[in-house]
Design a protein around this motif. Structure first.
Motif, mmCIF file in Angstrom:
data_model
loop_
_atom_site.group_PDB
_atom_site.id
_atom_site.type_symbol
_atom_site.label_atom_id
_atom_site.label_comp_id
_atom_site.label_asym_id
_atom_site.label_seq_id
_atom_site.Cartn_x
_atom_site.Cartn_y
_atom_site.Cartn_z
ATOM 1 N N LEU A 113 -5.304 5.070 -0.546
ATOM 2 C CA LEU A 113 -4.486 4.869 0.658
ATOM 3 C C LEU A 113 -3.305 5.840 0.626
ATOM 4 C CD1 LEU A 113 -4.363 2.415 2.918
ATOM 5 C CD2 LEU A 113 -2.172 2.125 1.818
ATOM 6 N N ARG A 114 -3.170 6.595 1.658
ATOM 7 C CA ARG A 114 -2.062 7.543 1.685
ATOM 8 C C ARG A 114 -0.852 6.945 2.385
ATOM 9 N NH1 ARG A 114 -5.521 11.208 3.979
ATOM 10 N NH2 ARG A 114 -7.137 11.511 2.450
ATOM 11 N N LEU A 115 0.264 7.644 2.266
ATOM 12 C CA LEU A 115 1.478 7.154 2.903
ATOM 13 C C LEU A 115 1.354 7.170 4.425
ATOM 14 C CD1 LEU A 115 4.259 8.682 0.669
ATOM 15 C CD2 LEU A 115 3.681 6.294 0.947
ATOM 16 N N ASP A 116 0.366 7.891 4.895
ATOM 17 C CA ASP A 116 0.151 7.958 6.329
ATOM 18 C C ASP A 116 -0.443 6.636 6.826
ATOM 19 O OD1 ASP A 116 -0.358 8.559 8.874
ATOM 20 O OD2 ASP A 116 -2.037 9.902 8.455
ATOM 21 N N ASN A 117 0.388 5.865 7.497
ATOM 22 C CA ASN A 117 -0.115 4.578 7.998
ATOM 23 C C ASN A 117 0.065 4.498 9.509
ATOM 24 O OD1 ASN A 117 2.610 4.457 8.075
ATOM 25 N ND2 ASN A 117 2.788 2.426 7.157
ATOM 26 N N ARG A 118 -0.057 5.674 10.136
ATOM 27 C CA ARG A 118 0.238 5.682 11.576
ATOM 28 C C ARG A 118 -0.929 5.222 12.429
ATOM 29 N NH1 ARG A 118 3.354 11.174 10.940
ATOM 30 N NH2 ARG A 118 2.089 10.965 9.099
ATOM 31 N N TYR A 119 -1.312 4.035 12.251
ATOM 32 C CA TYR A 119 -2.251 3.456 13.195
ATOM 33 C C TYR A 119 -1.621 2.173 13.686
ATOM 34 C CZ TYR A 119 -3.383 1.395 8.722
ATOM 35 O OH TYR A 119 -3.293 0.806 7.499
ATOM 36 N N GLU A 132 -3.518 -2.028 3.280
ATOM 37 C CA GLU A 132 -2.112 -1.663 3.424
ATOM 38 C C GLU A 132 -1.229 -2.908 3.350
ATOM 39 O OE1 GLU A 132 -0.755 -0.153 7.177
ATOM 40 O OE2 GLU A 132 1.284 -0.071 6.383
ATOM 41 N N LEU A 192 -0.589 -4.022 -0.068
ATOM 42 C CA LEU A 192 0.400 -3.191 -0.757
ATOM 43 C C LEU A 192 1.807 -3.508 -0.258
ATOM 44 C CD1 LEU A 192 -1.429 0.256 -0.897
ATOM 45 C CD2 LEU A 192 -1.370 -1.528 -2.632
ATOM 46 N N LEU A 193 1.920 -3.778 1.040
ATOM 47 C CA LEU A 193 3.230 -4.183 1.571
ATOM 48 C C LEU A 193 3.686 -5.462 0.889
ATOM 49 C CD1 LEU A 193 2.606 -3.470 5.349
ATOM 50 C CD2 LEU A 193 4.549 -2.571 4.075
#
Lengths: 189, 246
Positions: free
Chosen positions: B1-7, B49, B52-53
């Motif tokens: 999982l990348r830091l990119d969570n733009r969904y 995600e 992880l949060l």
């Protein structure tokens, strides 16, 4: 001796459930019981009191994280104590190796494969980002998220704490998670 | 999982995943959700995600907690060391008593056993109440209780004193405010709070308050007031202490 196994297994699994639920008493007891052994190990291996504490806390958090992410299961005869001890020991060896590397400039040979944290680097980075960005949230958001995701409180209880309706608590939880996600994304830009 | 969570994460999705993570789903709902995740890669990513949060939020809290756990280890060790000293003291005391009896100076020795020493031997702070963070009114009370139990008496006193200003007169509050003050060596300020509770016949803390009130007076050196209150307490070892105060 075989008769011990089921009760031992049950004991570990109860301990695991309590730690997974962030039961304060269980976490505290487990933390305090296991420090002396690891402290002794670190100090016997060229470490200081402060280093023992740091390594132990790192190991404890890693163990907790792996339990949360279901990476440790009470299978076989591995006790939680043994697991924590191994993580701490490996972390200390890693630390010594990296310190040695800095001094000698030579990479020491790998002793054995001691990978205890199968969590990917990216996931760990994400968790670190969450930990950092949570601090930037407002007090209320931080508290809502803590109560919900750490203390595992129900929305009803959270609503009572803040004098909200349950619907407001639910909306605020969403709003706060979105705020946190946005803070994390911004960092990645 | 990348830091990119733009969904986009909808509230509905979040609530559903939360219900799953908190174990608030029926077996059928769980099953449906697990199937959905297996089929829908994007939802699976969102779920990963969220976990992880959850871990990150939790770790931030736990990190603070383990620091207070750690501080207690040091204190426990000190306490154990102190207990050893006390038991040694007791032994010396017993031996001296035996010797003193024979030569008839027992009373003389006894009078020198100061109030302070007795206080130290008998005083142990109340362990505090379990904290659950339930009702809104109890929230800051419980927070202060956590401070109290961690030995941060000054912080607990500060929070409870504010509480007392806003909502005076609660016996539980008085009892713990008194206990925290006494633990913080502020016996003069502790006494009025403990007196209130000790005089309150309907309080569940009445007997314990009497015990601590007695000890507070003992610490002050007022043996008469100490005796009176200790006698009113429900402690098993009260007779033992009363005998020493005779």
């Amino acid at each position: 001796m075989q008769n011990d196994t089921p009760s031992k297994y049950q004991e570990i699994s109860e301990q695991l459930t309590a730690i997974k639920a962030n039961d304060e008493g269980a976490l505290k007891a487990f933390y305090q019981q296991n420090f002396p052994k690891i402290r002794q190990y670190v100090i016997a291996n060229h470490g200081s009191e402060d280093e023992a504490k740091d390594i132990y806390q790192e190991a404890f958090l890693a163990m907790w994280r792996n339990i949360q992410l279901d990476k440790f299961r009470a299978e076989g005869k591995d006790s939680l104590t043994g697991y924590l001890y191994r993580i701490a020991k490996n972390k200390w060896l890693d630390y010594l190796r990296s310190a040695q590397f800095k001094i000698t400039g030579a990479m020491p040979a790998d002793l054995e494969d001691v990978a205890e944290e199968p969590t990917s680097k990216e996931d760990l980075q994400y968790i670190e980002a969450v930990k950092e960005k949570v601090k930037q949230l407002g007090d209320k958001c931080r508290e809502v998220l803590r109560l919900f995701y750490y203390e595992k409180q129900s929305l009803k209880k959270i609503a009572e704490v803040f004098n909200w309706t349950e619907a407001t608590a639910k909306n605020n939880k969403y709003r706060c998670i979105e705020q946190l996600r946005n803070l994390i994304t911004r960092k990645a830009d | 999982l990348r830091l990119d969570n733009r969904y986009n994460l909808t509230q509905e999705e979040l609530d559903k995943m939360d219900a799953y993570l908190h174990g608030r789903m029926s077996a059928a709902e769980r099953n449906d959700f697990e199937n959905e995740i297996a089929m829908n890669a994007e939802l699976k990513r969102k779920y990963e995600e969220l976990r992880l949060l959850m871990v990150g939020i939790g770790e931030a809290s736990l990190q603070q907690k383990i620091n207070s756990f750690h501080k207690e280890i040091g204190r426990e060790e000190n306490k154990a060391a102190k207990a050893k000293v006390i038991s040694l003291k007791t032994w010396v005391w017993a031996a001296s008593v035996a010797a003193a009896c024979c030569i008839g100076v027992w009373m003389l020795f006894f009078n020198t056993a100061s109030s302070d020493k007795l206080y130290d031997a008998y005083y142990k702070p109340d362990a505090g109440l379990p904290t659950v963070m339930s009702v809104s009114d109890n929230y800051s009370f419980d927070k202060a209780m956590v401070e109290y139990k961690s030995g941060n008496y000054a912080a607990a006193i500060k929070a409870w004193e504010e509480f007392e200003t806003n909502k005076p007169g609660n016996d539980t509050l008085h009892y713990f405010l008194g206990s925290a003050l006494l633990a913080n060596n502020q016996k003069e300020k502790a006494i009025p709070y403990l007196e209130n509770v000790a005089a309150n016949d309907s309080s569940a803390f009445q007997k314990e308050a009497s015990w601590y009130l007695g000890l507070a007076h003992l610490k002050k050196g007022d043996k008469e007031a100490a005796k009176k209150n200790i006698a009113a307490s429900g402690r098993e070892n009260k007779e033992q202490l009363l005998n020493k105060l005779k």
